[in-house]
Design an enzyme around this catalytic site. Structure first.
Site, mmCIF file in Angstrom:
data_model
loop_
_atom_site.group_PDB
_atom_site.id
_atom_site.type_symbol
_atom_site.label_atom_id
_atom_site.label_comp_id
_atom_site.label_asym_id
_atom_site.label_seq_id
_atom_site.Cartn_x
_atom_site.Cartn_y
_atom_site.Cartn_z
ATOM 1 N N GLY A 88 -4.575 -2.072 6.668
ATOM 2 C CA GLY A 88 -4.577 -3.454 6.187
ATOM 3 C C GLY A 88 -3.581 -4.293 6.958
ATOM 4 O O GLY A 88 -3.807 -5.484 7.210
ATOM 5 N N SER A 89 -2.479 -3.673 7.348
ATOM 6 C CA SER A 89 -1.474 -4.402 8.128
ATOM 7 C C SER A 89 -2.032 -4.774 9.498
ATOM 8 O O SER A 89 -1.812 -5.886 9.989
ATOM 9 C CB SER A 89 -0.214 -3.546 8.287
ATOM 10 N N ASP A 196 -5.051 -6.124 -1.657
ATOM 11 C CA ASP A 196 -4.950 -5.596 -3.025
ATOM 12 C C ASP A 196 -6.040 -6.163 -3.927
ATOM 13 O O ASP A 196 -5.919 -6.069 -5.152
ATOM 14 C CB ASP A 196 -3.579 -5.966 -3.621
ATOM 15 N N SER A 217 -7.347 -3.616 2.778
ATOM 16 C CA SER A 217 -6.683 -2.355 3.117
ATOM 17 C C SER A 217 -7.385 -1.181 2.448
ATOM 18 O O SER A 217 -7.825 -1.295 1.300
ATOM 19 C CB SER A 217 -5.230 -2.392 2.649
ATOM 20 N N HIS A 222 -5.207 1.804 -2.519
ATOM 21 C CA HIS A 222 -6.047 0.620 -2.715
ATOM 22 C C HIS A 222 -7.381 0.945 -3.384
ATOM 23 O O HIS A 222 -7.641 2.077 -3.746
ATOM 24 C CB HIS A 222 -6.225 -0.105 -1.384
ATOM 25 N N ASN A 290 -5.290 -1.611 20.469
ATOM 26 C CA ASN A 290 -6.409 -0.741 20.110
ATOM 27 C C ASN A 290 -6.177 -0.302 18.679
ATOM 28 O O ASN A 290 -5.337 0.552 18.409
ATOM 29 C CB ASN A 290 -6.512 0.468 21.035
#
Lengths: 438, 245
Positions: A88-89, A196, A217, A222, A290
């Site tokens: 998710g980041s 979330d 995420s 999650h 990547n």
């Protein structure tokens, strides 16, 4: 003798089912010894079978399962483009980076632009803003919803404001009517961090489909998981093209792994000041990374997507069970509120300890921890108070961050994940009851 | 959805449009395929194994059907070994593999960015990417913003653009058809005899610097019109081309 590939796959699949029931046999939860987790992966033999089936292809990089996952996810949200990434980041990084793409010409974000966000949240919503040399402008939250105060939003706008990047806190949608009104009035970009909030709706519409680009995420805590994983989703063709390029090394070529000349002009294009006909496979139109996933992750994701509606239902049920249990303690706690017109697919059950409660948040969560009950703070509390951000350049909207600081000191959350049972919730409520009584 | 997918398809119909020009209608299994008008697909004649196989040799074709259509349509002329294989090997009920959709030759995106008028220049089967665009238009106002210049070798090719000519509001379309040959038995379309030339386009357009130009057709035709427009003072960024090798 089994000599056919499909027969062998079938035999392996049956063995995996057997294995699952031995290895992951459900054991009765024992409150005396077993912890109450705030989150965890929920799966059955199908995820294992799918994972191994993918590994037998040994395609490894994005393949048939990735295609299926993208289709299922796109259909669930009714969006055009879904780009899986490794977290998710990473999704936040790619989505934000896409807004700096030269493809957007005069609307691209540039260093020095101001981006409205929250200090009460997770760092990787904030980090891409800083990493691109832009100025975060922090807006305070409302206690109860833990989302930004829409009235404060307008006060944060300056001529340098170009985007809003906000998470739907713990699955609770922010006031999208108010946010979108500001977005339209000031011609801003909106990135919805839905890490979330998969399945949360506002006025019947999925969050993530209001703004220009959104993220999700798939970390085990999650709504669905691939182990590690996340995705970017959008209906914007140009942002999708930019995000794909940035995810895949920054290349201009959009061939899938193992393929060539998808564009049909591999050796005939002219790019930058490269010689005409330079191999399109090695043409770079963005400064990228990547961040792709493997097909094995997608294989898990495919089965998790099939379970998602039930997962969302269970999360809502667990939230209600907490709500029922906490209602009698309103003297001690500020209870969570769903944003008006929203239907949250909750990530957690957040509560704030009132100043006059007679105990502190730290005292309570320490007690719960001693009783093997997991809690979490509202992520980074106030991110600008974290050591990593001591030297960043930022601004705070006129109203200050009073509520952000309050939640940093007093808010924590309990889990609502589908693995949480009524028995566990009843046990936790009993432990809290005893703590308050003592 | 516009996320590219690989899907098996069955040849539903083959229509011979003119000498060595065919319309192919393909039915895919499962859900209806989503794409934007102007995008293209890859077609493979050889089998593909989704369980770890490499994508076989394939060729690129503009999608010529409407996004709302159940069938996917492509138009091809036989020009090389792959299209010769298509002509020789594909029959009704043949199975092929498609991967789609691709490309950003999406006229709507440019129009949505505030470009009020567009000029479409098509050569032969190069009309294909524009057909779904027209099939998605439904008002007089939209048609009134479009110039269409279409040149073909023989007039029967105009039949592949039937959907462009068959709507009332299409009278607003600024239409210019050219055929290199005449066929007196083909009187369904009103066209000029001769090759489509750059000066014919430039002379027919007022305020030409304000418009955005889309060119699709054989590579040499695209190169000719692109260079002509630039020489005529059109900014290169306003010339959008759809060319393949």
């Amino acid at each position: 003798m089994i000599n056919d590939e499909l027969e062998l796959r079938d035999k392996i699949s049956k063995l995996i089912e057997e294995f699952y029931h031995i290895k992951f046999k459900e054991q009765k939860w024992n409150p005396a010894n077993d912890p109450v987790r705030y989150a965890g992966r929920v799966f059955d033999e199908k995820e294992l079978q799918s994972l191994v089936d993918s590994s037998l292809d040994f395609w490894l990089t994005a393949g048939r399962y990735s295609q299926e996952f993208e289709s299922l996810f796109a259909d669930f949200l009714d969006v055009d483009y879904v780009l899986p990434v490794n977290s998710g980041s990473s999704a936040n990084l790619v989505a934000f980076s896409a807004l700096t793409s030269p493809l957007l010409r005069e609307r691209r974000l540039k260093a020095g632009d101001e981006v409205i966000t929250a200090s009460a949240g997770f760092p990787t919503t904030l980090n891409p803003i800083i990493q691109h040399g832009m100025i975060p402008v922090f807006v305070d939250i409302k206690i109860g919803t833990y989302n930004i105060d829409p009235e404060e939003l307008e006060r944060a706008i300056t001529p340098k404001t170009k985007a809003i990047f906000l998470a739907h806190t713990l699955g609770n949608p922010y006031d999208l009517d108010a946010v979108m009104a500001v977005v339209k009035k000031h011609n801003l970009w909106l990135i919805e961090d839905c890490c979330d909030a998969l399945g949360s709706k506002y006025k019947g519409q999925h969050v993530g489909t209001f703004g220009h680009i959104a993220t999700c995420s798939f970390y085990p805590a999650h709504h669905i998981t691939m182990g590690e994983g996340g995705c970017i989703f959008t209906n914007n063709d140009i942002l999708a093209k930019a995000a794909l390029s940035i995810r895949d090394w920054g290349r201009d070529c959009y061939c899938s792994s193992g393929e060539s000349n998808t564009c049909g002009k591999r050796f005939s294009g002219t790019y930058g000041t490269l010689p005409k006909g330079y191999d399109h496979k090695y043409v770079y139109s963005h400064i990228g990374y990547n961040l792709k996933i493997t097909d094995m992750q997608a294989a898990i994701g495919v089965e998790q997507m099939k379970k998602l509606p039930e997962f969302i239902k269970r999360r809502k049920e667990n939230f209600k069970a907490w709500e029922k249990g906490f209602r009698k303690w309103e003297k001690y706690f500020i209870l969570p509120e769903a944003t008006e017109k929203s239907d949250p697919s909750w990530f957690a059950y957040p509560v704030s300890v009132k100043p006059a409660a007679g105990f502190t948040r730290t005292e309570l969560v320490s007690h719960l921890n001693q009783n093997k009950i997991e809690t979490r703070n509202l992520f980074g509390g106030s991110l600008i108070r974290q050591p990593a951000y001591a030297d960043i350049e930022y601004k705070v909207a006129a109203g200050g961050l009073k509520n952000t600081d309050f939640s940093m000191n007093n808010t924590f959350f309990l889990g609502v994940y589908p693995g949480l049972t009524n028995e566990m919730i009843t046990h936790v409520l009993g432990v809290i009851d005893k703590f308050i009584g003592d | 959805m516009p996320n590219p997918i690989k899907v098996k398809a069955t040849v539903d119909k083959i229509i011979s449009v003119s000498h060595k020009v065919y319309k192919l209608l393909l039915r895919t299994s499962g859900r209806k395929q989503r794409f934007h008008p102007g995008q293209f697909l890859h077609l493979a004649i050889d089998d593909y194994d989704p369980m770890g196989g490499f994508w076989p040799d394939s060729r690129v074709f503009s999608i010529a059907s409407s996004p709302s259509s159940q069938l996917i349509e492509i138009i091809y002329s036989v020009k090389g070994s792959f299209t010769a294989r298509m002509e020789n090997e594909l029959m009704v009920s043949s199975q092929v593999w498609l991967k789609l959709p691709y490309g950003d030759f999406i006229i709507n995106n440019f129009i949505n960015e505030g470009n009020n008028q567009v000029v479409i220049i098509a050569g032969g089967t190069g009309i294909s990417p524009f057909i779904p665009f027209f099939s998605n238009l439904n008002d007089f106002y939209s048609y009134s913003k479009i110039y269409l210049f279409w040149g073909v070798k023989s007039p029967e090719v105009f039949s592949i653009g039937d959907s462009i000519f068959s709507h009332d509001s299409k009278s607003a379309l600024n239409l210019h058809l050219f055929s290199e040959t005449e066929d007196t038995t083909q009187n369904a379309y009103s066209y000029n005899i001769g090759m489509l030339q750059g000066d014919l386009i430039i002379n027919a357009i007022t305020n030409r610097e304000d418009k955005i130009y889309f060119i699709s057709g054989p590579p040499e035709m695209i190169t000719y019109f692109k260079e002509f427009l630039i020489d005529a003072g059109i900014t290169e960024s306003k010339i959008i081309i759809d060319n393949w090798e």
